[in-house]
Design an enzyme around this catalytic site. Structure first.
Site, PDB file in Angstrom:
ATOM      1  CG  ASP A   1      -1.829   1.068   1.275  1.00 61.70           C
ATOM      2  OD1 ASP A   1      -2.849   0.986   0.355  1.00 61.70           O
ATOM      3  OD2 ASP A   1      -2.042   2.016   2.137  1.00 61.70           O
TER       4      ASP A   1
ATOM      5  CD  GLU B   1      -1.872   2.952  -3.558  1.00 67.54           C
ATOM      6  OE1 GLU B   1      -3.077   3.508  -3.997  1.00 67.54           O
ATOM      7  OE2 GLU B   1      -1.582   2.684  -2.284  1.00 67.54           O
TER       8      GLU B   1
HETATM    9  C1  NOJ Z   1      -4.436   2.865  -0.816  1.00 67.31           C
HETATM   10  C2  NOJ Z   1      -5.533   2.061  -0.626  1.00 67.31           C
HETATM   11  O1  NOJ Z   1      -5.755   1.493  -2.097  1.00 67.31           O
HETATM   12  C3  NOJ Z   1      -6.766   2.855  -0.154  1.00 67.31           C
HETATM   13  O2  NOJ Z   1      -7.910   2.240  -0.149  1.00 67.31           O
HETATM   14  C4  NOJ Z   1      -6.418   3.454   1.054  1.00 67.31           C
HETATM   15  O3  NOJ Z   1      -7.672   4.443   1.659  1.00 67.31           O
HETATM   16  C5  NOJ Z   1      -5.137   4.120   1.245  1.00 67.31           C
HETATM   17  N1  NOJ Z   1      -4.012   3.654   0.439  1.00 67.31           N
HETATM   18  C6  NOJ Z   1      -4.673   4.522   2.684  1.00 67.31           C
HETATM   19  O4  NOJ Z   1      -4.221   3.125   3.131  1.00 67.31           O
END
Ligand code: NOJ
Ligand code: CA
Length: 551
Positions: free
Chosen positions: A213, A270
Site C-alpha cells: 500500500d 501501489e
Molecule cells: C491506498 C488504498 O488502496 C486505499 O484504499 C487506502 O485508503 C489508502 N491507500 C490508505 O491506506
C-alpha cells in the site's frame, strides 16, 4: 506451510492473470452482511479449478487484519492476525490451502505507511514524549502560533490537514490519510525490523506475495519539509507529504532481498505516480526493487486509441531490462472502468467499450489485474446518501459481488454492508455462466486463449503502424507464433484492407476472437470492417476460410 500447485513456476506473476478481491464485498458466509475469508474459500471455484472457472492464477486480498475500520481495513491494528469480522487465522490457512490446491497464488496487502491509531505501537507512542515507541511515528512541534508544523494535506480532501494535535503530549502527528491512520516513521530502525517480522510471518505461512500500500510514500523527508510538483501538471504542487524519497528505494531493495530468500514470492506496489520516469524507478535496476508496480495510467486515459497507445508505448520504452509491465483498469479506490466509459443514456456502449478494454488488458505484454465484478461487467452501484460509509466517496465501486438474481445477490442472507446494486437482477455470475457471448464468457475465453498462446503468454510487443487513427493495434510475437490485436476506439466502423494489414503484421492470419458477438466468420473479401468499439484478435497461421473461427 502451504505451497501452490501451479505449472507457471517462479515467474507466475509475469504470466498469470491476477484478480483483486475486496474481502468485505466478495462473499458473506455467516449472514452478518460483511464478506469474509470463509466466503472467499467457498467461491474459489468461480476463479479456478473447475471446467467453467475463470482461470485466475492469483488473488490479491485487500486487508483482512484486525482494524477499527476507519478506512475499511487500511487502518491496521494488528498486522499478524485476522479481524473477527473476516474470520480467524485458521480460516486464512484454509483459504490459502484451498487456493493453492487450485493453482491460485495468494497476495496479501501490506500497509507500511501508517497503522491504526488503535495499534498498540501508537497507543504507546502517544502515551508520553519519552515513550520508546514515540519515534516510531512522525511527530512535530506546533509552530509559534500553535498551528501545524507545515501545510501538508491528507490524501482525502474531507480530512483536510495531514496533522492532528495530540492534546496530551502537545505535538502534532502526521497522517497522510484519515486522523485514525498515523504515519509511521521509516527512519526508525525498530519500524524496519518490525515489518521484516511481519513479512516473514506471512511468508512462513505460505503467502505468495504482497501488495504494498502507498509504496511510493512510506519514507518522509527527514526535514519534514517540502512539496513536490504534481507530475505532468506544470505549476501545481502536490499538497501531500512528498513521495519518492530516495531512501524509499533502499527500503524496497531490502524487501526484495528478503523475498528472494524464499521461493517464488513477489511484491506488487501501489505506485500512484503519473510521471512515467518516476514510476518505472520503482522497478529499480529491473529486478532489485518491486516485481511489479501497478500502472494506473489506463484509469486516467480518455477513451481514445491514441491515449491507450501512448500509455503502452511509454512504458514499453522506459521499463528497465528485466522489468515486466502491469496493467489495471479498476480497483477499490476508483470508479469501475465500465462506469468510467459510460456515455449518458447508452449503457450498451459502455459495455462494448468494457469488452474492448478486457481484450486489450488480457493481450498486452504485462500482468493483468482484474477487479472483482469486472468479469461480469458490474458497474458502480448507486449509494443513497444515508448509506455512504467511506470518507472518500469510494462506496460505489465496492458494492457486493453479484452472484445471482436473489435478494442478497448470493452475497449474503443478511443486510449487506453496502447496498446491492439493482442491476444484480440481470448482471450476475449465474445469468452469464453458460452464455459464451456474455462478459463472463468473453473473459473466460480471453484468459483461456492467453494461457494457451505462447505469444500472449510471454511474447514481445510491437505496435502496428499505419492503422486508421481511431485504431490501436499491436502484435505479440513469440518464436512459435504471433497474435495481433486490433482495437477500434472510434464510433464509426473502420475498414481494414487485408493486404495492407498483412503487410504490417508480417503474416497472414485468421480471426480467432472478437468482442463483438455479432461478428460472423471472416469473408474471403479483400477487406473487412471493425465495428465501433470492437476488439479483434488475429492469429498467425489461422485459417481465414475456417468455419466459424470466432468461437
Ligand atoms: C491506498 C488504498 O488502496 C486505499 O484504499 C487506502 O485508503 C489508502 N491507500 C490508505 O491506506
Ligand atoms: Ca460475514
Amino acid at each position: 506451510m502451504s505451497r501452490p500447485r501451479s505449472g507457471l513456476g517462479a515467474d507466475w506473476w509475469r504470466h498469470g492473470v491476477l484478480y483483486q478481491i475486496y474481502p468485505r464485498s466478495f462473499q458473506d458466509s455467516n449472514g452478518d452482511g460483511i464478506g469474509d475469508l470463509p466466503g472467499i474459500t467457498a467461491r474459489l471455484d468461480h476463479l479456478n479449478g473447475k471446467a467453467d472457472s475463470l482461470g485466475i492464477d492469483g488473488i490479491w486480498l485487500s486487508p483482512f487484519y484486525p482494524s477499527p475500520m476507519a478506512d475499511f481495513g487500511y487502518d491496521v491494528a494488528d498486522y499478524c492476525d485476522v479481524d473477527p469480522r473476516f474470520g480467524t487465522l485458521t480460516d486464512f490457512d484454509e483459504l490459502l490451502g484451498s487456493a493453492h490446491e487450485r493453482g491460485i497464488r495468494v497476495i496479501v496487502d501490506l500497509v507500511p505507511n501508517h497503522t491504526s491509531d488503535q495499534h498498540p505501537w501508537f497507543l504507546e507512542a502517544r502515551a508520553s514524549r519519552d515513550n520508546p515507541k514515540r519515534d516510531w511515528y512522525v511527530w512535530a512541534d506546533p509552530r509559534a502560533d500553535g498551528s501545524p508544523p507545515n501545510g501538508w494535506r491528507s490524501a482525502f480532501p474531507r480530512v483536510g490537514r495531514a496533522w492532528t494535535l495530540d492534546q496530551r503530549t502537545g505535538q502534532y502527528y502526521l497522517h497522510s490519510f484519515t486522523r485514525e491512520q498515523p504515519d509511521l516513521n521509516w527512519w526508525n530502525p525498530g519500524v524496519r525490523m518490525a515489518f521484516e517480522e511481519i513479512l516473514r510471518f506471512w511468508l512462513d505461512r505460505g503467502v505468495d506475495g504482497f501488495r504494498i500500500d502507498v509504496a511510493h510514500r512510506t519514507v518522509k523527508p527527514r526535514s519534514l519539509r517540502g512539496h513536490r510538483p504534481i507530475e505532468n501538471i506544470p505549476g501545481v504542487l502536490d499538497r501531500m507529504p512528498p513521495a519518492d524519497e530516495p531512501e524509499l528505494h533502499a527500503l524496497l531493495r531490502s524487501w526484495r532481498q528478503l523475498l528472494d530468500e524464499y521461493d517464488e514470492r513477489m511484491a506488487v506496489g501501489e505506485v500512484f505516480l503519473f510521471d512515467p520516469v518516476k514510476f518505472v524507478s520503482f522497478y529499480g535496476a529491473g529486478e532489485d526493487e518491486l516485481h511489479l508496480a501497478f500502472n494506473f495510467a489506463f484509469l486516467r486515459a480518455p477513451w481514445a486509441a491514441e491515449a491507450f497507445r501512448n500509455v503502452v508505448a511509454t512504458f514499453e520504452r522506459l521499463l528497465p531490462q528485466g522489468a515486466w509491465p502491469d496493467y489495471t483498469l479498476s480497483n477499490h479506490d476508483n470508479p469501475r472502468a465500465i462506469s468510467r466509459y459510460a456515455l449518458a443514456d447508452d449503457p450498451e456502449r459502455a459495455r462494448r467499450r468494457a469488452r474492448l478494454a478486457a481484450l486489450m488488458l488480457l493481450t498486452l505484454r504485462g500482468t493483468p489485474f482484474l477487479y472483482y465484478g469486472e468479469e461480469i461487467g458490474m458497474t458502480d452501484g448507486p449509494i443513497p446518501p444515508e448509506r455512504v460509509v467511506d470518507v472518500a466517496g469510494r462506496d460505489p465501486e465496492r458494492t457486493p459481488m453479484q452472484w445471482d438474481a436473489s435478494r442478497g445477490a448470493g452475497f449474503t442472507t443478511g443486510d449487506p454492508w453496502l447496498p446491492i446494486s439493482r442491476e444484480a437482477r440481470t448482471v450476475n455470475v449465474e445469468a452469464q455462466r453458460s452464455d459464451p457471448d456474455s462478459m463472463l464468457g468473453l473473459y473466460r475465453r480471453l484468459i483461456a486463449y492467453r494461457r494457451a498462446s505462447p505469444a500472449l503468454f510471454g511474447g514481445g510487443y510491437r505496435p502496428i503502424a499505419g492503422l486508421p487513427s481511431d485504431c490501436f493495434g499491436y502484435v505479440r510475437e513469440a518464436e512459435t507464433g504471433a497474435v495481433a490485436a486490433l482495437l477500434n476506439f472510434g464510433d464509426r466502423p473502420v475498414r481494414v484492407r487485408r493486404d495492407r494489414l498483412e503487410g504490417a503484421l508480417g503474416f497472414r492470419g485468421g480471426f480467432v476472437l472478437s468482442t463483438d458477438p455479432g461478428r460472423g466468420g471472416p469473408s474471403s473479401a479483400g477487406s473487412f470492417e471493425l465495428e465501433p468499439d470492437e476488439g479483434l484478435l488475429i492469429e498467425n497461421g489461422g485459417q481465414p476460410e475456417a468455419e466459424d473461427p470466432l468461437r
